[in-house]
Scaffold this active site. Sequence first.
Site, PDB file in Angstrom:
ATOM      1  N   HIS A  17       0.853  -1.191   0.000  1.00 57.26           N
ATOM      2  CA  HIS A  17       0.000   0.000   0.000  1.00 57.26           C
ATOM      3  C   HIS A  17       0.886   1.238   0.000  1.00 57.26           C
ATOM      4  O   HIS A  17       1.112   1.848   1.040  1.00 57.26           O
ATOM      5  CB  HIS A  17      -0.897  -0.016   1.238  1.00 57.26           C
ATOM      6  CG  HIS A  17      -1.984   1.009   1.186  1.00 57.26           C
ATOM      7  ND1 HIS A  17      -3.228   0.804   1.733  1.00 57.26           N
ATOM      8  CD2 HIS A  17      -2.018   2.254   0.671  1.00 57.26           C
ATOM      9  CE1 HIS A  17      -3.979   1.890   1.556  1.00 57.26           C
ATOM     10  NE2 HIS A  17      -3.261   2.781   0.900  1.00 57.26           N
ATOM     11  N   GLU A  63      -2.462  -1.592  -3.326  1.00 58.93           N
ATOM     12  CA  GLU A  63      -3.570  -0.846  -2.730  1.00 58.93           C
ATOM     13  C   GLU A  63      -3.226   0.631  -2.708  1.00 58.93           C
ATOM     14  O   GLU A  63      -2.049   1.008  -2.582  1.00 58.93           O
ATOM     15  CB  GLU A  63      -3.789  -1.307  -1.284  1.00 58.93           C
ATOM     16  CG  GLU A  63      -4.180  -2.746  -1.161  1.00 58.93           C
ATOM     17  CD  GLU A  63      -4.536  -3.107   0.261  1.00 58.93           C
ATOM     18  OE1 GLU A  63      -4.036  -2.476   1.193  1.00 58.93           O
ATOM     19  OE2 GLU A  63      -5.337  -4.039   0.421  1.00 58.93           O
ATOM     20  N   HIS A  68      -7.929  -5.952   6.929  1.00 59.22           N
ATOM     21  CA  HIS A  68      -7.646  -4.951   7.971  1.00 59.22           C
ATOM     22  C   HIS A  68      -7.901  -5.517   9.363  1.00 59.22           C
ATOM     23  O   HIS A  68      -9.021  -5.844   9.745  1.00 59.22           O
ATOM     24  CB  HIS A  68      -8.397  -3.631   7.789  1.00 59.22           C
ATOM     25  CG  HIS A  68      -7.659  -2.510   8.469  1.00 59.22           C
ATOM     26  ND1 HIS A  68      -6.776  -1.683   7.813  1.00 59.22           N
ATOM     27  CD2 HIS A  68      -7.626  -2.145   9.765  1.00 59.22           C
ATOM     28  CE1 HIS A  68      -6.250  -0.828   8.689  1.00 59.22           C
ATOM     29  NE2 HIS A  68      -6.753  -1.077   9.881  1.00 59.22           N
TER      30      HIS A  68
HETATM   31  C1  LIG Z   1      -6.448  -1.075   3.122  1.00 57.34           C
HETATM   32  C2  LIG Z   1      -6.049  -1.654   4.416  1.00 57.34           C
HETATM   33  O1  LIG Z   1      -6.846  -1.871   5.280  1.00 57.34           O
HETATM   34  C3  LIG Z   1      -4.657  -1.996   4.644  1.00 57.34           C
HETATM   35  O2  LIG Z   1      -4.248  -2.751   3.613  1.00 57.34           O
HETATM   36  C4  LIG Z   1      -3.732  -0.830   4.641  1.00 57.34           C
HETATM   37  O3  LIG Z   1      -2.800  -1.036   3.632  1.00 57.34           O
HETATM   38  C5  LIG Z   1      -2.957  -0.756   5.888  1.00 57.34           C
HETATM   39  O4  LIG Z   1      -2.097   0.346   5.715  1.00 57.34           O
HETATM   40  P1  LIG Z   1      -0.929   0.570   6.758  1.00 57.34           P
HETATM   41  O5  LIG Z   1      -0.036  -0.660   6.674  1.00 57.34           O
HETATM   42  O6  LIG Z   1      -0.274   1.832   6.265  1.00 57.34           O
HETATM   43  O7  LIG Z   1      -1.578   0.670   8.098  1.00 57.34           O
HETATM   44  N1  LIG Z   2      -6.177  -4.760   2.839  1.00 63.67           N
HETATM   45  C1  LIG Z   2      -5.758  -5.142   4.168  1.00 63.67           C
HETATM   46  C2  LIG Z   2      -4.273  -5.340   4.195  1.00 63.67           C
HETATM   47  O1  LIG Z   2      -3.634  -5.411   3.149  1.00 63.67           O
HETATM   48  C3  LIG Z   2      -3.565  -5.475   5.476  1.00 63.67           C
HETATM   49  O2  LIG Z   2      -4.249  -4.854   6.533  1.00 63.67           O
HETATM   50  P1  LIG Z   2      -3.614  -5.131   7.994  1.00 63.67           P
HETATM   51  O3  LIG Z   2      -3.589  -6.628   8.169  1.00 63.67           O
HETATM   52  O4  LIG Z   2      -2.224  -4.559   7.981  1.00 63.67           O
HETATM   53  O5  LIG Z   2      -4.545  -4.459   8.961  1.00 63.67           O
END
Ligand SMILES: CC(=O)[C@@H](O)[C@H](O)COP(=O)(O)O
Ligand SMILES: NCC(=O)COP(=O)(O)O
Length: 240
Positions: free
Chosen positions: A43, A70, A191
């Site tokens: 992300h 993402e 998440h």
């Molecule tokens: C979209 C989502 O819920 C997560 O994939 C996000 O990528 C978490 O981002 P951080 O790792 O910056 O918290």
């Molecule tokens: N889209 C969710 C993700 O890639 C990871 O979320 P998290 O496990 O770091 O909260």
Amino acid sequence: MTRLSVNINKIATLRNSRGGNNPDLIQVAKDCERFGAQGITVHPRPDERHIRYDDVFELKKVVTTEFNIEGNCQEQKFIDLVLANKPEQVTLVPDALGQITSNHGWDTITNQRYLHDMIKVFKDAGIRVSIFVDPVIEMVEAAATTGTDRIELYTEAYATHFHQGNELAIAPYIKAAETAAKLGLGINAGHDLDLQNLQYFAQKIPALAEVSIGHALISDALYYGLENTIQMYLQQLTNV
Ligand SMILES: CC(=O)[C@@H](O)[C@H](O)COP(=O)(O)O
Ligand SMILES: NCC(=O)COP(=O)(O)O
């Protein structure tokens, strides 16, 4: 079986904290796949707090499972990055710049035209599109008319309430998934999923195609090791 995509944002967080290349993000991605990960998720955020835009180009060269990028398509740099790398999947997330993490899905009703046009850009490039949504029936229904291939259910609320012993928190997700399936949408989730709440979620959500997990998985790896941890998460998704 639901695929496990490992989000390696937090590997980049650790790397960036000292300014060098340890841990080596690219090597970790390759090792995650060797240990059984069925996808790699990143992300890249505009402030590059963890995943840098350059990382994406290097990861594209080595990821052999499914690459999922993402981010917020309202940033032109993100659009250009995705089109230049053509991952198997892009997941569109409506994060504002200063957010500490993702904390809401798209309003697919008010952003209907915008999402439709953006999704077409990525689909025309041969990239599967998933959009981040809350488990709200109306948002799932409106997602279906944007042209998206999949939705990603934002699971923080489930995770929080599950840890408080409230298994009923799964209810809106079941309804959202049933609605999505009826409308022909693929179903991803992510998440705050972790070793404690993952299996129950996967058991209850019909046709769950993929979970992307990062923060808890990388934190668990500090205790169990990365290979063990990936195997433990895969075990939670087996025979559900
Ligand atoms: C979209 C989502 O819920 C997560 O994939 C996000 O990528 C978490 O981002 P951080 O790792 O910056 O918290
Ligand atoms: N889209 C969710 C993700 O890639 C990871 O979320 P998290 O496990 O770091 O909260």
